[in-house]
Design a protein around this motif. Sequence first.
Motif, PDB file in Angstrom:
ATOM      1  N   ARG A 196       6.043  -8.227 -46.392  1.00 38.28           N
ATOM      2  CA  ARG A 196       4.690  -8.192 -46.954  1.00 38.28           C
ATOM      3  C   ARG A 196       4.113  -9.603 -47.099  1.00 38.28           C
ATOM      4  O   ARG A 196       2.936  -9.866 -46.825  1.00 38.28           O
ATOM      5  N   LYS A 197       4.962 -10.523 -47.502  1.00 34.52           N
ATOM      6  CA  LYS A 197       4.524 -11.915 -47.658  1.00 34.52           C
ATOM      7  C   LYS A 197       4.138 -12.526 -46.308  1.00 34.52           C
ATOM      8  O   LYS A 197       3.106 -13.200 -46.164  1.00 34.52           O
ATOM      9  N   LEU A 198       4.997 -12.272 -45.299  1.00 36.55           N
ATOM     10  CA  LEU A 198       4.720 -12.782 -43.956  1.00 36.55           C
ATOM     11  C   LEU A 198       3.466 -12.127 -43.367  1.00 36.55           C
ATOM     12  O   LEU A 198       2.662 -12.786 -42.677  1.00 36.55           O
ATOM     13  N   SER A 199       3.311 -10.839 -43.636  1.00 36.19           N
ATOM     14  CA  SER A 199       2.115 -10.141 -43.135  1.00 36.19           C
ATOM     15  C   SER A 199       0.851 -10.734 -43.733  1.00 36.19           C
ATOM     16  O   SER A 199      -0.186 -10.865 -43.048  1.00 36.19           O
ATOM     17  N   GLN A 200       0.908 -11.069 -45.021  1.00 35.59           N
ATOM     18  CA  GLN A 200      -0.258 -11.685 -45.664  1.00 35.59           C
ATOM     19  C   GLN A 200      -0.545 -13.050 -45.050  1.00 35.59           C
ATOM     20  O   GLN A 200      -1.715 -13.412 -44.806  1.00 35.59           O
ATOM     21  N   MET A 201       0.535 -13.809 -44.756  1.00 32.44           N
ATOM     22  CA  MET A 201       0.348 -15.116 -44.119  1.00 32.44           C
ATOM     23  C   MET A 201      -0.247 -14.953 -42.726  1.00 32.44           C
ATOM     24  O   MET A 201      -1.130 -15.715 -42.310  1.00 32.44           O
ATOM     25  N   LYS A 202       0.248 -13.922 -42.026  1.00 25.64           N
ATOM     26  CA  LYS A 202      -0.275 -13.668 -40.682  1.00 25.64           C
ATOM     27  C   LYS A 202      -1.758 -13.313 -40.739  1.00 25.64           C
ATOM     28  O   LYS A 202      -2.563 -13.739 -39.898  1.00 25.64           O
ATOM     29  N   GLU A 236      -3.068 -27.065 -42.988  1.00 25.81           N
ATOM     30  CA  GLU A 236      -1.862 -27.769 -43.443  1.00 25.81           C
ATOM     31  C   GLU A 236      -1.117 -26.951 -44.510  1.00 25.81           C
ATOM     32  O   GLU A 236       0.116 -26.908 -44.552  1.00 25.81           O
ATOM     33  N   ASN A 237      -1.886 -26.296 -45.395  1.00 24.45           N
ATOM     34  CA  ASN A 237      -1.256 -25.446 -46.415  1.00 24.45           C
ATOM     35  C   ASN A 237      -0.504 -24.267 -45.796  1.00 24.45           C
ATOM     36  O   ASN A 237       0.589 -23.915 -46.207  1.00 24.45           O
ATOM     37  N   GLN A 238      -1.154 -23.672 -44.779  1.00 27.72           N
ATOM     38  CA  GLN A 238      -0.515 -22.543 -44.109  1.00 27.72           C
ATOM     39  C   GLN A 238       0.746 -22.991 -43.386  1.00 27.72           C
ATOM     40  O   GLN A 238       1.779 -22.293 -43.380  1.00 27.72           O
ATOM     41  N   GLU A 239       0.656 -24.187 -42.747  1.00 28.01           N
ATOM     42  CA  GLU A 239       1.836 -24.724 -42.062  1.00 28.01           C
ATOM     43  C   GLU A 239       2.978 -24.988 -43.067  1.00 28.01           C
ATOM     44  O   GLU A 239       4.151 -24.736 -42.768  1.00 28.01           O
ATOM     45  N   GLN A 240       2.584 -25.484 -44.221  1.00 26.23           N
ATOM     46  CA  GLN A 240       3.596 -25.755 -45.238  1.00 26.23           C
ATOM     47  C   GLN A 240       4.258 -24.461 -45.715  1.00 26.23           C
ATOM     48  O   GLN A 240       5.467 -24.395 -45.953  1.00 26.23           O
ATOM     49  N   ASP A 241       3.447 -23.392 -45.845  1.00 27.52           N
ATOM     50  CA  ASP A 241       3.993 -22.085 -46.249  1.00 27.52           C
ATOM     51  C   ASP A 241       4.977 -21.554 -45.209  1.00 27.52           C
ATOM     52  O   ASP A 241       6.015 -20.976 -45.554  1.00 27.52           O
ATOM     53  N   VAL A 242       4.629 -21.752 -43.913  1.00 26.28           N
ATOM     54  CA  VAL A 242       5.524 -21.292 -42.843  1.00 26.28           C
ATOM     55  C   VAL A 242       6.842 -22.057 -42.876  1.00 26.28           C
ATOM     56  O   VAL A 242       7.933 -21.476 -42.749  1.00 26.28           O
ATOM     57  N   ILE A 243       6.707 -23.407 -43.022  1.00 26.21           N
ATOM     58  CA  ILE A 243       7.933 -24.233 -43.100  1.00 26.21           C
ATOM     59  C   ILE A 243       8.783 -23.832 -44.306  1.00 26.21           C
ATOM     60  O   ILE A 243      10.009 -23.721 -44.229  1.00 26.21           O
ATOM     61  N   SER A 244       8.116 -23.568 -45.417  1.00 28.74           N
ATOM     62  CA  SER A 244       8.821 -23.215 -46.645  1.00 28.74           C
ATOM     63  C   SER A 244       9.542 -21.872 -46.511  1.00 28.74           C
ATOM     64  O   SER A 244      10.685 -21.730 -46.934  1.00 28.74           O
ATOM     65  N   ILE A 245       8.899 -20.899 -45.910  1.00 26.47           N
ATOM     66  CA  ILE A 245       9.503 -19.564 -45.820  1.00 26.47           C
ATOM     67  C   ILE A 245      10.659 -19.529 -44.830  1.00 26.47           C
ATOM     68  O   ILE A 245      11.571 -18.721 -44.936  1.00 26.47           O
ATOM     69  N   GLU A 246      10.641 -20.452 -43.847  1.00 27.20           N
ATOM     70  CA  GLU A 246      11.749 -20.514 -42.895  1.00 27.20           C
ATOM     71  C   GLU A 246      13.052 -20.929 -43.580  1.00 27.20           C
ATOM     72  O   GLU A 246      14.141 -20.535 -43.177  1.00 27.20           O
ATOM     73  N   SER A 247      12.900 -21.772 -44.598  1.00 25.33           N
ATOM     74  CA  SER A 247      14.096 -22.219 -45.345  1.00 25.33           C
ATOM     75  C   SER A 247      14.425 -21.303 -46.520  1.00 25.33           C
ATOM     76  O   SER A 247      15.375 -21.547 -47.246  1.00 25.33           O
ATOM     77  N   ASP A 248      13.653 -20.248 -46.717  1.00 30.26           N
ATOM     78  CA  ASP A 248      13.906 -19.297 -47.800  1.00 30.26           C
ATOM     79  C   ASP A 248      15.199 -18.523 -47.513  1.00 30.26           C
ATOM     80  O   ASP A 248      15.461 -18.104 -46.381  1.00 30.26           O
ATOM     81  N   HIS A 249      16.041 -18.311 -48.599  1.00 23.91           N
ATOM     82  CA  HIS A 249      17.315 -17.577 -48.449  1.00 23.91           C
ATOM     83  C   HIS A 249      17.079 -16.163 -47.941  1.00 23.91           C
ATOM     84  O   HIS A 249      17.931 -15.585 -47.260  1.00 23.91           O
ATOM     85  N   GLY A 250      15.908 -15.666 -48.260  1.00 23.66           N
ATOM     86  CA  GLY A 250      15.603 -14.303 -47.853  1.00 23.66           C
ATOM     87  C   GLY A 250      15.453 -14.145 -46.351  1.00 23.66           C
ATOM     88  O   GLY A 250      15.466 -13.020 -45.842  1.00 23.66           O
ATOM     89  N   MET A 251      15.256 -15.248 -45.600  1.00 20.46           N
ATOM     90  CA  MET A 251      15.125 -15.171 -44.140  1.00 20.46           C
ATOM     91  C   MET A 251      16.478 -15.003 -43.454  1.00 20.46           C
ATOM     92  O   MET A 251      16.525 -14.728 -42.262  1.00 20.46           O
ATOM     93  N   ALA A 252      17.587 -15.190 -44.212  1.00 18.56           N
ATOM     94  CA  ALA A 252      18.924 -15.035 -43.608  1.00 18.56           C
ATOM     95  C   ALA A 252      19.142 -13.587 -43.186  1.00 18.56           C
ATOM     96  O   ALA A 252      18.696 -12.659 -43.855  1.00 18.56           O
ATOM     97  N   ASP A 253      19.818 -13.410 -42.042  1.00  9.43           N
ATOM     98  CA  ASP A 253      20.139 -12.070 -41.578  1.00  9.43           C
ATOM     99  C   ASP A 253      21.221 -11.459 -42.479  1.00  9.43           C
ATOM    100  O   ASP A 253      22.190 -12.135 -42.829  1.00  9.43           O
ATOM    101  N   VAL A 254      21.053 -10.191 -42.825  1.00 11.16           N
ATOM    102  CA  VAL A 254      21.986  -9.509 -43.725  1.00 11.16           C
ATOM    103  C   VAL A 254      22.854  -8.537 -42.924  1.00 11.16           C
ATOM    104  O   VAL A 254      22.333  -7.680 -42.204  1.00 11.16           O
ATOM    105  N   ASP A 255      24.194  -8.703 -43.027  1.00  5.55           N
ATOM    106  CA  ASP A 255      25.152  -7.775 -42.416  1.00  5.55           C
ATOM    107  C   ASP A 255      26.031  -7.187 -43.516  1.00  5.55           C
ATOM    108  O   ASP A 255      26.616  -7.939 -44.308  1.00  5.55           O
ATOM    109  N   LEU A 256      26.133  -5.885 -43.572  1.00  7.57           N
ATOM    110  CA  LEU A 256      27.036  -5.215 -44.518  1.00  7.57           C
ATOM    111  C   LEU A 256      28.363  -4.931 -43.815  1.00  7.57           C
ATOM    112  O   LEU A 256      28.395  -4.238 -42.802  1.00  7.57           O
ATOM    113  N   GLN A 257      29.422  -5.468 -44.348  1.00  9.46           N
ATOM    114  CA  GLN A 257      30.756  -5.248 -43.790  1.00  9.46           C
ATOM    115  C   GLN A 257      31.710  -4.825 -44.900  1.00  9.46           C
ATOM    116  O   GLN A 257      31.516  -5.186 -46.066  1.00  9.46           O
ATOM    117  N   LEU A 258      32.743  -4.047 -44.546  1.00  7.25           N
ATOM    118  CA  LEU A 258      33.723  -3.552 -45.528  1.00  7.25           C
ATOM    119  C   LEU A 258      35.085  -4.173 -45.239  1.00  7.25           C
ATOM    120  O   LEU A 258      35.611  -4.042 -44.137  1.00  7.25           O
TER     121      LEU A 258
END
Length: 565
Positions: A196-202, A236-258
């Motif tokens: 939702r956040k990325l969609s708003q940025m888009k 510049e603000n939008q570029e900063q938001d993009v750079i910031s979200i790329e380093s967000d922990h939430g951008m990491a791929d999630v794998d569930l393993q047992l």
Amino acid sequence: MATLDPSCDVCLNLHVTKSAIVWCSECEEAICEECQQRHRIQNVTKNHKTTPIEDYQELPIYIANIKLECEDHNQKLDFFCSIHSEPCCTRCVFEKHKDCRELKPLPEVVEGVKSSAAFSDLEDRVKDMSQVIGQLIAEKLYHQSNLEVQSHTIITEVERVRKAINKHLNSIQNDLLHKIATTKGQQSENIDLLVRKLSQMKTNIAEIASGLEKTKQYASDYQTFLGIRKLIPEIENQEQDVISIESDHGMADVDLQLKMNKILDKMETNVSEFGRLEIYFSPPTKFALRKESQGQILLIPSSRCLSKLKLSKIRSFDIHKEESKRGENNFITGCDMFEDNRIVLIDKQNNRLVIHKEGFFIKQIRFEDTPLDVTIIDLNTVAVTFVEKKTISLVDVISSKILKTIFLVNKCFGICSFSGKLVVSLNYKIIKILDRSGTVESAVSKKDNATYCSVMNDKMWYAAQAKGLIYCCDLNGSVQWKFSCGKSDHPQGIAHDAFGNVFVTCENANKVIIINSNGTESRVLLTSDDGLTKPIAVHYNRKTDILLVCNKFGRCFMYKVQATN
């Protein structure tokens, strides 16, 4: 047995065949009815005793074949030589026994032989051997039936463990499935939020791009120039938001393993059996025949080495509790065990008899008066003592009815049974032996006051709790040995195994000890480390070698007692 359908020997000599009706042992002839009449009146034979032929035919062959005629000289046997222990005729006396001084007329020797001590001794020995064999057969048949009980107990335990394992696996599986669902939901929610956040940025970027396109098409150069200056900070603000979200922990791929539990992961290979079925062969009871003064033969088993005894715990369980009218707990003072493993216990505090089987409550029987001890006397009947009432009640545990009440003049404490008799410990240092009708057969004096007693064959044991002494005496009260376990130990319940070893509960010391049959050795079997707290009641099942011990307030323990090599 003797020959069937014999003919008259007298008639056979005349070449006539007639059926005999009697046998004359002195003539050694079978006689018909007609010849019997002459046999009765002739001077030579009128005093001869005859036996009906059908009774004579019941004689064993080796008895029927014994003749009154000498095999060497064909003469009548008239004498008996005590030196050579053989009958003899007159020629035998002259040829072989002329120097023997122990010759007696045979009629004198055999007179009264059927009522003699030697004949009675043989009868007793044969009877007692038959009883011993009968006991051995009964014992083996009991063990055979007990295999069914043991098998059922094992199967029940396997099913219990299996259900417990399944329940536990279901529980931890459900915990894991819940954790999977919760984790998946949380991560999906995080992704939805980020999308939702990325969609708003888009959307914002798209608006800027659309504005640039329209500016390029329709705005003047002056408007474009000034508009670019305003757009630069926004981009510049939008570029900063993009750079910031790329380093967000939430951008990491999630794998569930047992990562499976190692025990469960290797269960199929490491757990190859549900349990190991162990077969214990206790040394067979070795019997020796021993004649007593009354002509009885006792079974005397071989002794057991106390150091080689091994206790294997079968189960522990708590006595069914009921809210006491006095606001107190159970108070277990007596116990015994039926052959089908039903356990009867006396709860003195709540005036009741409680029945358990395999750790589960079956029923209870309430009394108006306070009971103290119990002993089993047949398949469904027990004897219960009542101290203050000075009585013994015979109780049917199926109908819960009192079948008979035996009144005594002394307070009744511990009770046990042996050989169909009741043995009850009374106050004033007395133990009485009664039959089931209540008739007192004998009274034994105790050296000290003792609550409980135990009896086997010609031995009796009792524990003098105040002095910390264990006494072993005969059925006349004569002390054979005494064992001191310390006054502070307060020995209470007492039981014995088939070898005469004695089990004693020590209430204050929280332990069970065993004393050998001679009173010379002892060993501590159970302590507070095994869960004992104020143990009083104890019972030993001599057929199954199961030891039952009960704490004062209702915790019970069952152990299999075995001798190791």
